[in-house]
Write an enzyme that holds these catalytic residues in place. Structure first.
Site, PDB file in Angstrom:
ATOM      1  N   GLU A 123       1.063  -1.353  -0.320  1.00  0.00           N
ATOM      2  CA  GLU A 123      -0.357  -0.237  -0.046  1.00  0.00           C
ATOM      3  C   GLU A 123       1.239   1.007  -0.235  1.00  0.00           C
ATOM      4  OE1 GLU A 123      -3.861  -1.788   0.510  1.00  0.00           O
ATOM      5  OE2 GLU A 123      -3.207   0.080  -0.089  1.00  0.00           O
ATOM      6  N   ASP A 270      -4.492  -9.444  -8.707  1.00  0.00           N
ATOM      7  CA  ASP A 270      -4.791  -8.352  -9.627  1.00  0.00           C
ATOM      8  C   ASP A 270      -3.650  -7.696 -10.171  1.00  0.00           C
ATOM      9  OD1 ASP A 270      -4.175  -7.400  -7.283  1.00  0.00           O
ATOM     10  OD2 ASP A 270      -6.207  -5.916  -7.628  1.00  0.00           O
ATOM     11  N   GLU A 364     -18.904  -5.866  -2.680  1.00  0.00           N
ATOM     12  CA  GLU A 364     -17.252  -6.829  -2.249  1.00  0.00           C
ATOM     13  C   GLU A 364     -17.628  -8.033  -3.243  1.00  0.00           C
ATOM     14  OE1 GLU A 364     -14.445  -4.893  -0.173  1.00  0.00           O
ATOM     15  OE2 GLU A 364     -14.975  -4.171  -2.454  1.00  0.00           O
ATOM     16  N   GLU A 382     -12.332   0.530  -9.270  1.00  0.00           N
ATOM     17  CA  GLU A 382     -12.180  -0.126 -10.492  1.00  0.00           C
ATOM     18  C   GLU A 382     -12.806  -0.285 -11.821  1.00  0.00           C
ATOM     19  OE1 GLU A 382      -9.225  -1.117  -7.591  1.00  0.00           O
ATOM     20  OE2 GLU A 382     -11.388  -1.176  -7.518  1.00  0.00           O
TER      21      GLU A 382
END
Length: 822
Positions: A123, A270, A364, A382
């Site tokens: 992150e 991803d 989610e 996204e």
């Protein structure tokens, strides 16, 4: 080559496929995006800065250590004004040059990177290092323009290098894969700082470093960062499953063994795939493109089941690993556009769009028949990202309408007075006191680009590549003179094979000569989602008898169900704690077909058990509808096992709130003249919930809200529960009673203190944010799938005990070919 690939991919070549949006309407929506950004950014600066993130319900900053821990999610917070850094290049893209210059000066004067705090390497890399590099790229561009940032002397780059050096100790492993966490001040120093003891990391965590680290090396001339990132990418590639060419979700950073062997394109993996392709685009190294193409072929062979993308096992890729999808995979159609594979991108995007229209936001996680699996939605960008890339590739105004839907839903359901609040539950519309930095970093970039004309943009975006956090890195880095100092990591077996290359992306004019073609792709998917209720029965070969018992329909006290279980070789054992255990012996089934039905039933039960642990109980909503809230603040509330069932009420119960006296509600109400016709506020404790309800009902209340007396409790950190009865009949209780944890209750009490008259709506889900209350849409697609009586909710006599759904243990294999489920 990389720039050519990128420019060819972002080709807007198609003629209109639907109703063309007028230029004026596009401009109106573009301006609306800017207004929404201003609302979010200004509230962060006014109420939260210098904290890392804004808490939009309580209008204050989230400071790590001062708020209840949310677990791993808090590892993104490092006391480094995260949201401001993450937003820097968004300010430039939205033509807010003056605000950008002021923000850069704030970062340089206020932000410290040497805090004694443990943060996520992943992150911190994508949000903070990426934010600093994106800000640096924008500062250079503006400085070259001659009008702004003339004072800038690479200060953001110096901060970026300082941060990069603080992240480097995490890469000190035998494999080169980074530890998942690092202490900004002390590096990786051992158990006392929760660093250096981890053994596992996710594939995306280790494989989403190369863009930022390579850019840092090429901006600074120091090759050490790119070298470490390449080493991690090389190790992941070497550890791929050689038969399937897929990677798992979690890997041991020391041994390289796969810990979780399920493989997909969503959470955990991803951005590893994203960074392989984008590393080729940014750096021009053919090796990354070859690896991406090999992985992509396997994804399309095993994981892609258009329009679905379903996880599989890396060693048995024809075997599904789960029956639901997570929302992070919504980026994948955008990546397919970059790849040039437009058809499956259109199909998957359409499925995601229809799910969005069903639930207002992407949950989610959602099942293969498009029901809610995990109900949260933290305002993820996204889907907007893929919408932008598909519009860029096709020019189809259909995607402008999809963008309009995103905008409308954000304003109707997520907008609150102090910003935009994440959705706690898309089924009820309740909020979470959370506005992640990625909302400002990504969402508004993609939405602005979707509606903006080229002349609206301060620079040519095709000169840049977007990182996974939508930070902008210039493609010119591929020709940086010092890049040749990075050693080649190509293995001897990995000589370039031209068969693994798509050197250019196809021209969409040639792909789709018929303007109706994309529409023809979308129509059957829209129909499939629309017909997803009731749940379709699984396909059965002719002659295989009637459909088997479905797990979600099973009731342990139904004799017919028990007989069906017996025929499938499944036996049921009642446990002392009130649960039941299922055990299957295939040899005891009446036939081979029945045994297969039994295996399928047990797999469904395992999935439902996992789902129960994640979802807990369906919450209710308390929506503040009076001035100045007007329905924009929705609090997550727990239901009661007695009184009005709000899920069966189309309108809910609406009224002004008042504090009952005594506040506990455990004796006769002494201010009945104020409680009558109102919704009474009560404090938890001292007596049973049902007793409180009876007292306020006798006083004439139309509803009640019990507020937890445990200071600091919050629905963000504690599971909701149902308020139990008192062991005797509660048929006499006819009003609704809801439960709020302390934090959410305080929001209501503070509003009452400030505005004196506060009106709320008690309901099963929030209504439209406006003066008129919109009727709730009926449809079982918004309901969570939970077994009716498989795990009974057990009431506890102590009022502070409440009644919680018991946890369940998932599925287990038993020697001898049997399976058990608890």
């Amino acid at each position: 080559m990389s720039a050519v690939l990128f420019l060819l991919t972002l080709l807007g070549g198609l003629c209109s496929h639907g109703h063309t949006m007028t230029r004026e309407e596009k401009h109106r929506l573009r301006n609306q995006v800017v207004e929404m950004f201003d609302h979010a950014y200004q509230n962060y600066m006014d109420h939260a800065y210098p904290a890392d993130e804004l808490m939009p319900l309580t209008c204050r900053g989230r400071v790590r250590g001062l708020e209840p821990s949310r677990g791993d999610i808090d590892d993104a917070l490092g006391k480094f004004s995260l949201t401001l850094i993450d937003t820097l290049d968004t300010l430039v893209l939205l033509n807010k040059t003056t605000e950008f210059e002021a923000a850069v000066r704030r970062v340089l004067s206020d932000v410290r990177l040497d805090n004694d705090i443990v943060v996520s390497v992943f992150e911190t890399n994508i949000r903070v290092l990426g934010g600093l590099l994106g800000g640096h790229s924008m500062a250079l561009m503006l400085k070259e323009g001659g009008q702004h940032m003339q004072w800038y002397q690479d200060e953001l780059l110096h901060m970026a290098k300082d941060l990069g050096l603080r992240l480097l100790p995490a890469f000190n492993t035998s494999s080169g894969l980074p530890y998942p966490r690092v202490n900004l001040k002390y590096g990786v120093r051992g158990p006392e700082t929760r660093t250096g003891t981890e053994t596992d990391t996710c594939t995306a965590c280790a494989g989403t470093i190369i863009l930022e680290f390579a850019a840092l090396s090429r901006f600074t001339g120091d090759p050490v960062f790119e070298a470490h990132a390449r080493r991690a990418m090389d190790f992941l590639w070497e550890k791929r499953q050689r038969n399937s060419n897929l990677v798992g979700t979690t890997i041991n950073i020391h041994s390289g063994e796969w810990v979780r062997r399920d493989s997909g394109v969503g959470a955990g993996i991803d951005s590893y795939y994203e960074y392989l392709l984008k590393a080729y685009i940014l750096l021009g190294d053919d090796l990354f493109l070859q690896r991406f193409n090999i992985h992509y072929a396997s994804i399309m062979k095993y994981i892609s089941q258009p329009p679905l993308l379903l996880d599989v096992h890396i060693h048995k890729p024809l075997l599904p690993a789960r029956t639901w999808m997570d929302s992070l995979l919504a980026f994948f159609p955008g990546l397919q556009v970059l790849k040039g594979d437009i058809r499956p991108a259109i199909e998957t995007h359409e499925m995601l769009y229809q799910v969005t229209k069903k639930h207002n936001f992407l949950p989610e996680a959602f099942t293969t028949d498009f029901r809610v699996h995990w109900a949260q939605h933290p305002l993820r960008p996204e889907f907007a990202e893929s919408t932008y890339f598909l519009y860029k590739a096709t020019g189809d105004p259909y995607y402008l309408e999809a963008g309009r839907t995103i905008l409308d839903n954000l304003n109707r359901f997520a907008r609150v007075p102090c910003g935009f609040a994440a959705m706690k539950d898309v089924r009820t519309g309740s909020h979470e006191d959370r506005m992640d930095s990625f909302f400002l970093a990504e969402m508004f970039k993609y939405l602005f680009l979707l509606f903006a004309d080229n002349e609206d943009l301060p620079f040519d975006v095709e000169d840049y590549v977007f990182t996974t956090e939508a930070h902008l890195l210039p493609l010119s880095l591929s020709t940086a003179p010092h890049s040749s100092s990075i050693p080649s990591n190509r293995t001897s077996e990995e000589e370039l094979d031209d068969s693994n290359f798509d050197w250019t992306c196809p021209n969409t004019r040639l792909l789709f000569p018929d303007p109706a073609f994309p529409r023809n792709l979308r129509e059957p998917i829209r129909t499939a989602v629309d017909k997803s209720c009731p749940r379709p029965a699984p396909y059965r070969e002719p002659g295989m008898g009637s459909p088997p018992l479905r797990a979600q329909d099973f009731m342990a006290n139904n004799p017919e169900h028990l007989e069906l279980l017996r025929r499938m070789g499944v036996s049921l054992i009642h446990l002392k704690d009130g649960r039941v255990q299922l055990v299957q012996h295939a040899t005891q089934a009446v036939s081979a077909v029945a045994a297969e039905d039994g295996v399928r039933f047990m797999q469904e039960m395992m999935e439902l058990s996992s789902q129960q642990q994640k979802e807990q109980l369906p919450p209710r909503a308390i929506q503040i509808v009076s001035h100045p809230f007007f329905g924009r603040v929705v609090l997550t509330a727990g239901p009661a096992q007695f009184g009005t069932d709000l899920s069966k009420s189309s309108t809910g119960v609406r009224g002004f709130v008042t504090v009952a006296e005594p506040y506990s509600g455990c004796t006769e109400i002494t201010n009945a003249e104020y409680v009558q016709g109102h919704i009474a506020l009560l404090q938890r404790g001292q007596c049973m919930f049902a007793e409180k309800a009876r007292h306020i009902q006798k006083a004439g209340a139309i509803g009640g809200i019990v507020i937890d007396d445990n200071e600091g409790s919050s629905s963000d950190t504690a599971p909701l529960f149902q308020m139990a009865g008192d062991g005797r009949s509660t048929d006499d209780i006819t009003l609704p009673l809801l439960f709020l944890f302390h934090k959410e209750g305080n929001i209501l009490l503070e509003a009452l203190k400030e505005y004196r008259e506060v009106e709320v709506l008690l309901s099963d889900k929030a209504r439209d944010r406006g003066v008129d209350v919109q009727e709730a849409e009926e449809g079982c697609v918004t309901e969570a799938v939970t077994p009716t009586s498989f795990e009974p909710v057990r009431p506890v006599a102590d009022e502070h005990g409440g009644a919680r759904r018991t946890g369940s243990g998932g599925g287990h294999s038993i020697p001898g070919g049997s399976q058990s489920f608890k």
